[in-house]
Motif scaffolding. Sequence first.
Motif, PDB file in Angstrom:
ATOM      1  N   LEU A   1     -65.145   5.762  39.537  1.00  0.00           N
ATOM      2  CA  LEU A   1     -66.448   5.235  39.943  1.00  0.00           C
ATOM      3  C   LEU A   1     -66.935   4.272  38.879  1.00  0.00           C
ATOM      4  N   LYS A   2     -67.434   3.146  39.328  1.00  0.00           N
ATOM      5  CA  LYS A   2     -68.071   2.196  38.423  1.00  0.00           C
ATOM      6  C   LYS A   2     -69.393   1.784  39.051  1.00  0.00           C
ATOM      7  N   GLU A   3     -70.466   1.867  38.252  1.00  0.00           N
ATOM      8  CA  GLU A   3     -71.788   1.464  38.723  1.00  0.00           C
ATOM      9  C   GLU A   3     -72.258   0.239  37.960  1.00  0.00           C
ATOM     10  N   GLU A   4     -72.933  -0.641  38.666  1.00  0.00           N
ATOM     11  CA  GLU A   4     -73.493  -1.853  38.063  1.00  0.00           C
ATOM     12  C   GLU A   4     -74.842  -2.158  38.709  1.00  0.00           C
ATOM     13  N   GLN A   5     -75.609  -2.955  38.015  1.00  0.00           N
ATOM     14  CA  GLN A   5     -76.828  -3.525  38.575  1.00  0.00           C
ATOM     15  C   GLN A   5     -76.686  -5.036  38.504  1.00  0.00           C
ATOM     16  N   ILE A   6     -77.052  -5.707  39.589  1.00  0.00           N
ATOM     17  CA  ILE A   6     -77.045  -7.164  39.554  1.00  0.00           C
ATOM     18  C   ILE A   6     -78.420  -7.639  39.990  1.00  0.00           C
ATOM     19  N   GLU A   7     -78.801  -8.765  39.450  1.00  0.00           N
ATOM     20  CA  GLU A   7     -80.073  -9.350  39.843  1.00  0.00           C
ATOM     21  C   GLU A   7     -79.823 -10.403  40.910  1.00  0.00           C
ATOM     22  N   VAL A   8     -80.545 -10.281  41.993  1.00  0.00           N
ATOM     23  CA  VAL A   8     -80.427 -11.222  43.101  1.00  0.00           C
ATOM     24  C   VAL A   8     -81.728 -12.015  43.146  1.00  0.00           C
ATOM     25  N   CYS A   9     -81.615 -13.297  43.103  1.00  0.00           N
ATOM     26  CA  CYS A   9     -82.805 -14.167  43.114  1.00  0.00           C
ATOM     27  C   CYS A   9     -82.886 -14.907  44.444  1.00  0.00           C
ATOM     28  N   ASN A  10     -84.094 -15.046  44.931  1.00  0.00           N
ATOM     29  CA  ASN A  10     -84.329 -15.857  46.114  1.00  0.00           C
ATOM     30  C   ASN A  10     -84.826 -17.226  45.663  1.00  0.00           C
ATOM     31  N   GLU A  11     -84.195 -18.267  46.145  1.00  0.00           N
ATOM     32  CA  GLU A  11     -84.654 -19.615  45.836  1.00  0.00           C
ATOM     33  C   GLU A  11     -85.569 -20.093  46.934  1.00  0.00           C
ATOM     34  N   SER A  12     -86.679 -20.654  46.546  1.00  0.00           N
ATOM     35  CA  SER A  12     -87.630 -21.217  47.512  1.00  0.00           C
ATOM     36  C   SER A  12     -87.271 -22.664  47.790  1.00  0.00           C
ATOM     37  N   SER A  13     -87.381 -23.051  49.036  1.00  0.00           N
ATOM     38  CA  SER A  13     -87.094 -24.461  49.393  1.00  0.00           C
ATOM     39  C   SER A  13     -88.349 -25.272  49.283  1.00  0.00           C
TER      40      SER A  13
END
Length: 82
Positions: free
Chosen positions: A70-82
Amino acid sequence: MLVHIAVVEHENGTNIYAQASREKLLVDLRDYIEEFWETTCPDDKIENFNNEDAIEHYFETTASHGMESLKEEQIEVCNESS
């Protein structure tokens, strides 16, 4: 926004889980390990473990036999505004 990801590698392939919170991710992982608990950890009752401890115990047991990891990670997801 953070996304919590878990990757389970096993003899039949790889399972990938993703949730918006770690608590929800732990619920998904517990659902996965419950299916195999009786054959993997027959001397222990899963009801005696909270989610995090059950997952840790299960993967320590399977890793010691070279069966799963098992490997756990956290990633940051960004929303770009148009």
